[in-house]
Design an enzyme around this catalytic site. Structure first.
Site, PDB file in Angstrom:
ATOM      1  N   LYS A 155       0.839  -1.200   0.000  1.00  0.00           N
ATOM      2  CA  LYS A 155       0.000   0.000   0.000  1.00  0.00           C
ATOM      3  C   LYS A 155       0.876   1.254   0.000  1.00  0.00           C
ATOM      4  O   LYS A 155       1.921   1.307   0.673  1.00  0.00           O
ATOM      5  CB  LYS A 155      -0.888  -0.042   1.253  1.00  0.00           C
ATOM      6  N   SER A 214      -9.854   1.542   2.741  1.00  0.00           N
ATOM      7  CA  SER A 214      -8.932   2.331   1.963  1.00  0.00           C
ATOM      8  C   SER A 214      -7.874   1.518   1.221  1.00  0.00           C
ATOM      9  O   SER A 214      -7.229   2.040   0.320  1.00  0.00           O
ATOM     10  CB  SER A 214      -8.231   3.337   2.873  1.00  0.00           C
ATOM     11  N   SER A 237     -10.275  -1.011   6.795  1.00  0.00           N
ATOM     12  CA  SER A 237      -9.613  -0.722   5.518  1.00  0.00           C
ATOM     13  C   SER A 237      -8.914  -1.899   4.863  1.00  0.00           C
ATOM     14  O   SER A 237      -8.505  -1.815   3.708  1.00  0.00           O
ATOM     15  CB  SER A 237      -8.604   0.421   5.689  1.00  0.00           C
TER      16      SER A 237
END
Ligand SMILES: [Zn+2]
Lengths: 473, 476
Positions: free
Chosen positions: A68, A143, A167
């Site tokens: 990420k 996310s 997330s």
């Protein structure tokens, strides 16, 4: 066996590398080829072809990793989905990324995310939305949407995400893969660009439960650079559980009743039935304060982020907009131009919640609710081994359908936020389909019970036999 | 006119002399090239996290013990949020409602609390005065960012500028004795703010206070507070009121300028630092801090009085200066036990310290053992006191052995004999009028004659003996 190593799970590839049947450099190059197939806007950076990293003989077998955006990676853009950090290349690498590379999972690519991990649809990314590989008109969740899509679409064998209020779990559910949010403190946060410090936790997004266990087993560590990291109480083993004899699963009415889409609810009930068939006892398990979790979360997380994001001031790194009218004007212009609307909204919320005279009414009260929720879970785990809920109340929703209404977007995290506030581990596994889209089944356990919930997840996964080929490019 | 009483409380920031910064492993050094002692943590880079410095906690506990404070069993770091270029994280990590040390007392001034925090970066303003006003640009040096600070806050128990200065000096000596800080106001390792208000003598309630920021020398502390007391008194005497504000004292012009008013006061939005766990203060940590405590100035002064029979004033003067007291202790250690400690104390306090000036005794060439030997020479009559002082001058400049200096320069006492007789005769010849007066029985006329003898013998003659010899010669 197919000749394409990218058709295998990460654990299977690692085993072949270790037995000498597969060359790690070839594997890396093959995955580079897959990463190039990204048509979902999932990847923010891809390693250079022909520059496969030095091979290390570790338990992860050279199977490369998608990471990420918000993890700092030395010399590689680490932007946390924000314009204010566009092109920012940190001088150091996050502890967990470093640890995984040492264990044999080199960096393959980085993945897009909601800006500073604030969002549940990946639409709050400064570099464009990420599309769901099951249906490109829909969101992948957030996310960690880029990481979820990378794994679901087969752009990367496995991925690293972070979970603050859901997330990892929610995008895993919406993309039909496995996502584990570990116990708070079991993985170092050093080098993760912070959203909400008391909630952020790194975890794996993977093709199956075994991959999640394998990757997680190499993430846990007490890091002297993170005062809140404690490591893990036990080493993580690869799950082999096939039945659920003697297991008590608690179902909280508060998180599985009203507000859950009928299709999602149907797959949830189906999986409960499978659990019973596997020998589990399914019992009701009240979490009376869980309905207040979202309100507490949306005070605590913004409060912490309002402070965590203060360092993005244009003085030392990142974007700077200087109207030439002094320091305060530079701060305002830089932050107004650098932060997207959701980030600005949460900074404002958090700043207000911490203001003198309002602290007790907002932040203080939210922390008390958090304590009550933790107590609910303590009491619940006295009566059951794990708590199960749908991961998300809905399947992947159409792009743009919730952006105008922040509250409906916040409701996306209804089932995942209570576990985040309690700091306990929870895993989402694919749970079948509704309206042609995947649904997720969440299994939460007491702190440091990852082995237990991975085992339960493995048994259910073997029974569900989810077909994820529909998302692969 | 009303009689006003000043009420003063001090806030003192002390940079702790730790190996590493408060929350990272950079070394906290002063004076190096800018931005050479930095890392992701003290630069506030994205993703970096703080880890509390155990040594800073240890030093903080030592301060607490030395100031008689109650020690917290658990202490919590908070974030103090504010935007400024000297604040890399956008917040300072400081202790708020659970400080490391609670109420204490030093020499009758109550300590409110002592807590730990990290220092800001240093701003360098490109202006003539070095202040931000009129500067074209400013640069930031992050070497100082993250240096551990102990903030010591007193109750408003001080009542004059001079008293504040004197107490601050005692605090500094105490901290220096503890070895917890360089306590240099010049280099900023000791910084002092003062809260000042006036009230009518006899009133119990406090008046509106102002805060005087960053006075960087003992002299400026005294002058700044004095100036603010006068300003407030003039306001109140003329029927006006004092406004709550933060002020800066400019030592050059002696003027006070407003830094910010009450309306501009920050809302720091304190909340518990989620990146750090509470500091759990264990019995073992307290025991370790207690074991590390040296003898404190107040205890030292008491020992000088009770064990060494030194009078109160001299004892306090010696003990009140950590360097001087250490030097004195070394002299006592080296000296022959037959010499009275108060004689040694006078030599150290008056003669040695008087010569040392601002640089201090340790900067001179004088060794404690040499001073002990010198006092022994005076004490056993080998040399006169005056000659002893001449030797001391030499020891200060070039060092060496007192006995060697005495013999090299012929400073041994003139013991009767031809040399002294010749000097007496010469004096009578040089001052015939005085000699005549003495002959006539006027004893006080001896003075000029003794003076001449001393001059001729460079002070090596014993005064009593010279008088005796002069009287014999002048037949009176
Ligand atoms: Zn540092």
């Amino acid at each position: 066996m197919s000749n394409d190593p990218t058709a295998l799970t990460a654990a299977s590839s690692a085993a072949l590398v270790k037995s000498g049947e597969l060359d790690a450099s070839d594997l890396f190059e093959a995955w580079l080829g897959r990463a190039e197939l990204d048509t979902f806007g999932a990847l923010s950076w891809i390693a250079q072809a022909g520059e496969s990293p030095e091979q290390v003989d570790g338990p992860l077998g050279g199977v490369p990793l998608a990471v990420k955006d918000l993890f700092c990676t030395e010399g590689v853009p680490s932007q946390s989905g924000s314009k204010i950090l566009e092109g920012y290349k940190p001088p150091y690498t996050a502890s967990v990324v470093e640890a995984l590379a040492k264990s044999g999972a080199p960096l393959l690519c980085k993945t897009h995310q909601d800006e500073f991990a604030m969002g549940s649809s990946n639409e709050n990314c400064a570099f464009g939305p990420v599309l769901n590989p099951w249906d490109k008109s829909r969101v992948p969740g957030g996310s960690s949407g880029g990481s979820a899509v990378a794994v679901a679409a087969g752009l990367a064998p496995w991925a690293l995400g972070t979970d603050t209020g859901g997330s990892i779990r929610q995008p895993a559910a919406l993309c039909g893969i496995v996502g584990l949010k570990p116990t708070y403190g079991s993985v170092s946060r050093y080098g993760m660009i912070a959203f909400a410090s008391s909630l952020d936790q790194a975890g794996p997004l993977t093709q199956d439960v075994t991959d999640a266990a394998l990757l997680f087993s190499q993430m846990i560590a007490r890091d002297p650079r993170d005062a809140t990291s404690v490591g893990h109480q036990e080493s993580i083993h690869l799950p082999d559980r096939r039945d659920l004899t003697g297991v008590r699963l608690g179902v909280p009415e508060e998180l599985s009743g009203d507000g859950i889409e009928p299709g999602v609810r149907a797959t949830f009930e189906e999986t409960l039935e499978r659990a019973r068939e596997l020998g589990a006892e399914v019992v009701p398990c009240p979490l009376p304060h869980a309905p207040h979790a979202l309100s507490a979360y949306y005070l605590i997380a913004p409060a912490e982020c309002s402070s965590n994001l203060a360092r993005f001031d244009g003085v030392r790194y990142g974007q700077r907009v200087d109207p030439g009218d002094g320091l305060d004007a530079m701060y305002s212009a830089t932050r107004a131009a650098g932060f997207g609307p959701e980030v600005r909204r949460r900074i404002m919320l958090g700043t207000y919640a911490l203001s003198s005279g309002y602290y007790d009414a907002y932040y203080g009260r939210a922390q008390r609710v958090r304590t009550l929720i933790q107590r609910d879970f303590d009491e619940a785990f006295a009566n059951c081994d794990a708590i199960v809920t749908p991961t998300s109340s809905s399947v992947a929703f159409p792009l743009g359908s919730r952006t105008a209404d922040p509250l409906s977007m916040y409701l996306s995290d209804f089932c995942t936020v209570p576990m985040s506030l309690a700091g306990i581990p929870a895993i989402s596994i694919p749970n079948g389909m509704s309206e042609g889209l995947p649904t997720g089944f969440q299994i939460a356990g007491p702190a440091f019970a990852e082995n237990s919930i991975l085992g339960i997840a493995h048994a259910l996964e073997s029974s569900i036999q989810f077909d994820r080929s529909g998302a692969r490019v | 006119m009303t009689d006003w009483e000043a009420v003063i409380g001090l806030e003192i920031h002390v940079q702790l002399a730790t190996q590493t910064k408060m929350f990272c492993s950079c070394s906290p050094v002063f004076g190096d090239d800018p931005n050479t002692h930095t890392c992701p943590v003290c630069l506030g880079l994205p993703g970096a996290l703080p880890v509390a410095n155990a040594q800073a906690v240890h030093l903080g506990l030592m301060i607490g013990l030395a100031l008689g404070c109650s020690l917290a069993s658990q202490s919590v770091f908070h974030r103090k949020n504010y935007f400024y270029a000297d604040s890399p994280k956008g917040y300072q990590i400081s202790q708020f409602d659970q400080p490391l040390c609670g109420p204490g007392n030093l020499a009758g001034v109550r300590i409110h609390r002592v807590h730990l925090e990290d220092d800001a970066a240093k701003l360098i303003h490109a202006s003539e005065s070095g202040r931000i006003a009129g500067a074209d640009s400013s640069t930031v040096d992050f070497n100082r960012a993250g240096t551990p600070l102990a903030e010591i806050v007193t109750e408003p128990d001080l009542h004059s500028a001079a008293q504040a200065r004197e107490w601050l000096a005692l605090l500094r000596t105490t901290l220096r004795t503890l070895g917890v800080s360089d306590v240099s106001m010049d280099e900023g390792s000791l910084r002092c703010d003062a809260n000042i208000s006036l009230r009518r003598v006899g009133d119990q309630t406090l008046g509106t206070k102002t805060e005087l920021k960053n006075m960087n020398s003992f002299r400026f502390v005294e002058r700044g507070i004095e100036a603010e007391i006068i300003r407030q008194r003039e306001l109140l005497d003329s029927g006006q009121t004092v406004t709550q504000e933060t002020l800066h004292f400019d030592p050059r012009s002696g003027s006070l300028t407003t830094l910010r008013s009450k309306e501009e006061a920050h809302d720091y939005r304190y909340f518990p630092e989620p990146d750090l766990l509470p500091v759990e203060v264990t019995e073992a940590m307290i025991a370790s801090a207690r074991d590390a405590l040296p003898e404190l100035p107040i205890e030292r002064a008491a020992r000088y009085v009770s064990e060494l029979q030194i009078d109160d004033v001299l004892a306090e003067r010696l003990a009140g200066d950590a360097e001087l007291a250490e030097f004195f202790d070394a002299v006592v250690e080296a000296a022959d036990k037959s010499i009275e400690a108060r004689v040694l104390a006078t030599w150290v306090s008056d003669d040695a310290a008087g010569r040392a000036g601002d640089d201090g005794l340790l900067a001179s060439k004088l060794e404690p053992a040499a001073l002990a030997e010198l006092v022994a020479l005076v004490d056993d009559g080998s040399i006169t006191t005056a000659a002893g002082r001449t030797v001391l001058d030499q020891l200060f400049e070039v060092g060496g052995s007192p006995a060697a200096i005495v013999s090299d320069q012929g400073l041994g006492k003139v013991d009767g004999g031809d040399e002294l007789e010749a000097a007496v005769d010469a004096a009578i010849a040089a001052e015939p009028e005085a000699a005549e007066k003495v002959r006539a029985g006027e004893q006080k006329a001896l003075g000029p004659l003794v003076g001449v003898v001393m001059k001729h013998t460079s002070g090596r003659a014993d005064g009593g003996e010279v008088r005796k010899l002069l009287l014999e010669r002048l037949g009176s």
